[in-house]
Design a protein around this motif. Structure first.
Motif, PDB file in Angstrom:
ATOM      1  N   GLN A  40      -6.112  12.525   1.606  1.00  0.00           N
ATOM      2  CA  GLN A  40      -5.037  13.444   1.973  1.00  0.00           C
ATOM      3  C   GLN A  40      -3.824  13.287   1.068  1.00  0.00           C
ATOM      4  OE1 GLN A  40      -3.998  13.362   6.110  1.00  0.00           O
ATOM      5  NE2 GLN A  40      -2.189  14.626   5.826  1.00  0.00           N
ATOM      6  N   TRP A  41      -3.258  12.094   0.993  1.00  0.00           N
ATOM      7  CA  TRP A  41      -2.086  11.850   0.161  1.00  0.00           C
ATOM      8  C   TRP A  41      -2.343  10.765  -0.880  1.00  0.00           C
ATOM      9  CZ3 TRP A  41       2.547  11.878   4.131  1.00  0.00           C
ATOM     10  CH2 TRP A  41       2.794  13.198   4.500  1.00  0.00           C
ATOM     11  N   GLY A  42      -3.613  10.418  -1.100  1.00  0.00           N
ATOM     12  CA  GLY A  42      -3.943   9.429  -2.116  1.00  0.00           C
ATOM     13  C   GLY A  42      -3.650   8.008  -1.665  1.00  0.00           C
ATOM     14  N   THR A  43      -3.552   7.105  -2.642  1.00  0.00           N
ATOM     15  CA  THR A  43      -3.372   5.686  -2.338  1.00  0.00           C
ATOM     16  C   THR A  43      -2.070   5.117  -2.897  1.00  0.00           C
ATOM     17  OG1 THR A  43      -4.611   5.091  -4.328  1.00  0.00           O
ATOM     18  CG2 THR A  43      -5.869   5.268  -2.263  1.00  0.00           C
ATOM     19  N   ILE A  44      -1.363   5.891  -3.674  1.00  0.00           N
ATOM     20  CA  ILE A  44      -0.122   5.411  -4.294  1.00  0.00           C
ATOM     21  C   ILE A  44       1.061   5.801  -3.413  1.00  0.00           C
ATOM     22  CG2 ILE A  44       1.382   5.565  -6.325  1.00  0.00           C
ATOM     23  CD1 ILE A  44      -1.180   6.330  -7.918  1.00  0.00           C
ATOM     24  N   PRO A  45       1.884   4.830  -3.007  1.00  0.00           N
ATOM     25  CA  PRO A  45       3.067   5.173  -2.206  1.00  0.00           C
ATOM     26  C   PRO A  45       3.947   6.197  -2.934  1.00  0.00           C
ATOM     27  CG  PRO A  45       2.765   2.801  -2.290  1.00  0.00           C
ATOM     28  CD  PRO A  45       1.796   3.404  -3.272  1.00  0.00           C
ATOM     29  N   TYR A  46       4.573   7.092  -2.174  1.00  0.00           N
ATOM     30  CA  TYR A  46       5.431   8.121  -2.777  1.00  0.00           C
ATOM     31  C   TYR A  46       6.526   7.507  -3.637  1.00  0.00           C
ATOM     32  CZ  TYR A  46       3.940  12.661  -1.097  1.00  0.00           C
ATOM     33  OH  TYR A  46       3.260  13.839  -0.929  1.00  0.00           O
ATOM     34  N   SER A  47       7.062   6.392  -3.204  1.00  0.00           N
ATOM     35  CA  SER A  47       8.163   5.783  -3.955  1.00  0.00           C
ATOM     36  C   SER A  47       7.721   5.280  -5.322  1.00  0.00           C
ATOM     37  CB  SER A  47       8.775   4.630  -3.159  1.00  0.00           C
ATOM     38  OG  SER A  47       7.803   3.623  -2.923  1.00  0.00           O
ATOM     39  N   PRO A  84       5.690  29.213   0.383  1.00  0.00           N
ATOM     40  CA  PRO A  84       4.869  28.065   0.014  1.00  0.00           C
ATOM     41  C   PRO A  84       5.262  27.477  -1.343  1.00  0.00           C
ATOM     42  CG  PRO A  84       3.636  30.090  -0.288  1.00  0.00           C
ATOM     43  CD  PRO A  84       4.945  30.468   0.346  1.00  0.00           C
ATOM     44  N   SER A  85       4.794  26.287  -1.582  1.00  0.00           N
ATOM     45  CA  SER A  85       5.032  25.635  -2.865  1.00  0.00           C
ATOM     46  C   SER A  85       4.395  26.449  -3.981  1.00  0.00           C
ATOM     47  CB  SER A  85       4.429  24.230  -2.857  1.00  0.00           C
ATOM     48  OG  SER A  85       4.420  23.697  -4.166  1.00  0.00           O
ATOM     49  N   PRO A  86       5.132  26.678  -5.074  1.00  0.00           N
ATOM     50  CA  PRO A  86       4.529  27.416  -6.195  1.00  0.00           C
ATOM     51  C   PRO A  86       3.401  26.635  -6.868  1.00  0.00           C
ATOM     52  CG  PRO A  86       6.794  26.741  -6.696  1.00  0.00           C
ATOM     53  CD  PRO A  86       6.529  26.361  -5.283  1.00  0.00           C
ATOM     54  N   GLN A  87       3.278  25.343  -6.586  1.00  0.00           N
ATOM     55  CA  GLN A  87       2.189  24.552  -7.178  1.00  0.00           C
ATOM     56  C   GLN A  87       0.867  24.740  -6.456  1.00  0.00           C
ATOM     57  OE1 GLN A  87       5.106  22.452  -6.413  1.00  0.00           O
ATOM     58  NE2 GLN A  87       5.955  22.533  -8.465  1.00  0.00           N
ATOM     59  N   LEU A  88       0.892  25.372  -5.278  1.00  0.00           N
ATOM     60  CA  LEU A  88      -0.342  25.559  -4.519  1.00  0.00           C
ATOM     61  C   LEU A  88      -0.842  26.993  -4.655  1.00  0.00           C
ATOM     62  CD1 LEU A  88       0.455  23.584  -1.243  1.00  0.00           C
ATOM     63  CD2 LEU A  88      -1.044  22.905  -3.121  1.00  0.00           C
ATOM     64  N   PRO A  89      -2.163  27.183  -4.553  1.00  0.00           N
ATOM     65  CA  PRO A  89      -2.732  28.541  -4.665  1.00  0.00           C
ATOM     66  C   PRO A  89      -2.623  29.310  -3.357  1.00  0.00           C
ATOM     67  CG  PRO A  89      -4.493  26.950  -4.367  1.00  0.00           C
ATOM     68  CD  PRO A  89      -3.208  26.159  -4.435  1.00  0.00           C
ATOM     69  N   ARG A 135       4.964  29.576   8.677  1.00  0.00           N
ATOM     70  CA  ARG A 135       3.670  29.139   8.146  1.00  0.00           C
ATOM     71  C   ARG A 135       3.752  27.688   7.719  1.00  0.00           C
ATOM     72  NH1 ARG A 135       0.706  32.689   3.814  1.00  0.00           N
ATOM     73  NH2 ARG A 135       2.597  32.352   2.629  1.00  0.00           N
ATOM     74  N   VAL A 136       2.590  27.088   7.592  1.00  0.00           N
ATOM     75  CA  VAL A 136       2.450  25.718   7.120  1.00  0.00           C
ATOM     76  C   VAL A 136       1.080  25.608   6.450  1.00  0.00           C
ATOM     77  CG1 VAL A 136       1.430  24.880   9.300  1.00  0.00           C
ATOM     78  CG2 VAL A 136       2.617  23.267   7.807  1.00  0.00           C
ATOM     79  N   ASP A 137       0.947  24.673   5.532  1.00  0.00           N
ATOM     80  CA  ASP A 137      -0.376  24.352   5.021  1.00  0.00           C
ATOM     81  C   ASP A 137      -0.603  22.870   5.242  1.00  0.00           C
ATOM     82  OD1 ASP A 137       0.088  22.769   2.350  1.00  0.00           O
ATOM     83  OD2 ASP A 137       1.383  24.536   2.158  1.00  0.00           O
ATOM     84  N   CYS A 138      -1.866  22.507   5.346  1.00  0.00           N
ATOM     85  CA  CYS A 138      -2.184  21.100   5.565  1.00  0.00           C
ATOM     86  C   CYS A 138      -3.542  20.766   4.982  1.00  0.00           C
ATOM     87  CB  CYS A 138      -2.140  20.752   7.055  1.00  0.00           C
ATOM     88  SG  CYS A 138      -3.488  21.458   8.038  1.00  0.00           S
ATOM     89  N   TRP A 139      -3.818  19.481   4.944  1.00  0.00           N
ATOM     90  CA  TRP A 139      -5.104  18.956   4.513  1.00  0.00           C
ATOM     91  C   TRP A 139      -6.140  19.346   5.555  1.00  0.00           C
ATOM     92  CZ3 TRP A 139      -7.754  14.101   6.027  1.00  0.00           C
ATOM     93  CH2 TRP A 139      -8.788  13.752   5.147  1.00  0.00           C
ATOM     94  N   ALA A 140      -7.257  19.926   5.115  1.00  0.00           N
ATOM     95  CA  ALA A 140      -8.293  20.372   6.037  1.00  0.00           C
ATOM     96  C   ALA A 140      -9.460  19.402   6.111  1.00  0.00           C
ATOM     97  CB  ALA A 140      -8.780  21.767   5.639  1.00  0.00           C
ATOM     98  N   PRO A 160      -8.251  29.312   4.374  1.00  0.00           N
ATOM     99  CA  PRO A 160      -8.526  28.041   3.706  1.00  0.00           C
ATOM    100  C   PRO A 160      -8.248  28.190   2.214  1.00  0.00           C
ATOM    101  CG  PRO A 160     -10.573  29.156   4.239  1.00  0.00           C
ATOM    102  CD  PRO A 160      -9.453  30.006   4.776  1.00  0.00           C
ATOM    103  N   PHE A 161      -7.981  27.080   1.544  1.00  0.00           N
ATOM    104  CA  PHE A 161      -7.776  27.096   0.095  1.00  0.00           C
ATOM    105  C   PHE A 161      -8.183  25.747  -0.472  1.00  0.00           C
ATOM    106  CE2 PHE A 161      -3.863  25.342   1.741  1.00  0.00           C
ATOM    107  CZ  PHE A 161      -3.486  24.377   0.814  1.00  0.00           C
ATOM    108  N   ARG A 162      -8.286  25.701  -1.787  1.00  0.00           N
ATOM    109  CA  ARG A 162      -8.550  24.440  -2.483  1.00  0.00           C
ATOM    110  C   ARG A 162      -7.514  24.283  -3.570  1.00  0.00           C
ATOM    111  NH1 ARG A 162     -12.396  20.978  -1.517  1.00  0.00           N
ATOM    112  NH2 ARG A 162     -14.088  21.645  -0.191  1.00  0.00           N
ATOM    113  N   SER A 163      -7.009  23.074  -3.680  1.00  0.00           N
ATOM    114  CA  SER A 163      -6.138  22.704  -4.788  1.00  0.00           C
ATOM    115  C   SER A 163      -6.893  21.610  -5.529  1.00  0.00           C
ATOM    116  CB  SER A 163      -4.786  22.204  -4.273  1.00  0.00           C
ATOM    117  OG  SER A 163      -3.946  21.886  -5.359  1.00  0.00           O
ATOM    118  N   GLY A 164      -7.615  21.992  -6.578  1.00  0.00           N
ATOM    119  CA  GLY A 164      -8.557  21.068  -7.213  1.00  0.00           C
ATOM    120  C   GLY A 164      -9.680  20.803  -6.229  1.00  0.00           C
ATOM    121  N   THR A 165      -9.881  19.534  -5.876  1.00  0.00           N
ATOM    122  CA  THR A 165     -10.910  19.183  -4.889  1.00  0.00           C
ATOM    123  C   THR A 165     -10.332  19.017  -3.491  1.00  0.00           C
ATOM    124  OG1 THR A 165     -10.625  16.826  -5.343  1.00  0.00           O
ATOM    125  CG2 THR A 165     -12.296  18.004  -6.638  1.00  0.00           C
ATOM    126  N   TRP A 166      -9.004  19.150  -3.352  1.00  0.00           N
ATOM    127  CA  TRP A 166      -8.300  18.940  -2.081  1.00  0.00           C
ATOM    128  C   TRP A 166      -8.475  20.160  -1.193  1.00  0.00           C
ATOM    129  CZ3 TRP A 166      -3.942  20.614   0.729  1.00  0.00           C
ATOM    130  CH2 TRP A 166      -3.292  19.651   1.514  1.00  0.00           C
TER     131      TRP A 166
END
Length: 176
Positions: A40-47, A84-89, A135-140, A160-166
């Motif tokens: 969902q959010w990977g393994t690297i802390p946001y900071s 929505p974020s312009p980085q998402l499809p 509206r909202v988007d989330c990890w499915a 539904p959508f995909r951002s790469g494999t997400w």
């Protein structure tokens, strides 16, 4: 400022809240990873992400942030935007909307209704702005648990959508 029945106070946020939001995001990543969710959010802390601190700074300066507090301590954050974020499809709605760009809570306070209180606040702010669509988007992934959380809070899954494999899901909520 909003007070909820559970003692959660919701107030407008700002740049001074960025460290608390970043800490909540770091805690959420750690909690997800401890529970086997590394997608969902990977393994690297946001900071420690190259764009993490700057993204949170933008959220608290360029968007509309709200902070949930318990006893004066930040325990949740909601970032509202006008799309929505312009980085998402994800296509714009084609009508005025408010968009939940970020919803996070302190995982040590799980089960207290913080996310639900923030989403109710988002609906009220949308209504107050004279806008009818939230509206909202989330990890499915993960069996759709996060999608079901939003559905329990008045949203309906739409596209539904995909951002790469997400795998992602857009959800909508009409407000009166």
């Amino acid at each position: 400022m909003t007070h909820t029945p559970h003692g959660i106070r919701i107030r407008p946020g700002g740049p001074d809240d960025a460290p608390a939001v970043l800490a909540m995001l770091d805690g959420a990543v750690a909690w997800m990873n401890e529970n086997g969710n590394t997608e969902q959010w990977g393994t690297i802390p946001y900071s420690r992400r190259a764009d993490g601190p700057a993204r949170v700074e933008r959220y608290t300066t360029e968007n509309t942030p709200y902070i949930a507090e318990l006893g004066g301590t930040p325990v949740g954050a909601l970032i509202l935007d006008t799309g929505p974020s312009p980085q998402l499809p994800i296509a714009p709605a084609g009508e005025p909307e408010r968009y939940v760009r970020l919803l996070v809570s302190d995982r040590r306070q799980a089960g207290r209704g913080i996310g639900a209180a923030l989403l109710a606040h988002a609906a009220e702010e949308t209504r107050r702005a004279g806008v009818r669509l939230l509206r909202v988007d989330c990890w499915a992934g993960g069996g759709g648990r996060l999608v079901r959380f939003y559905e329990r809070n008045g949203f309906t899954a739409t596209e539904p959508f995909r951002s790469g494999t997400w795998p992602g899901q857009v959800l909508t909520r009409r407000v009166a």
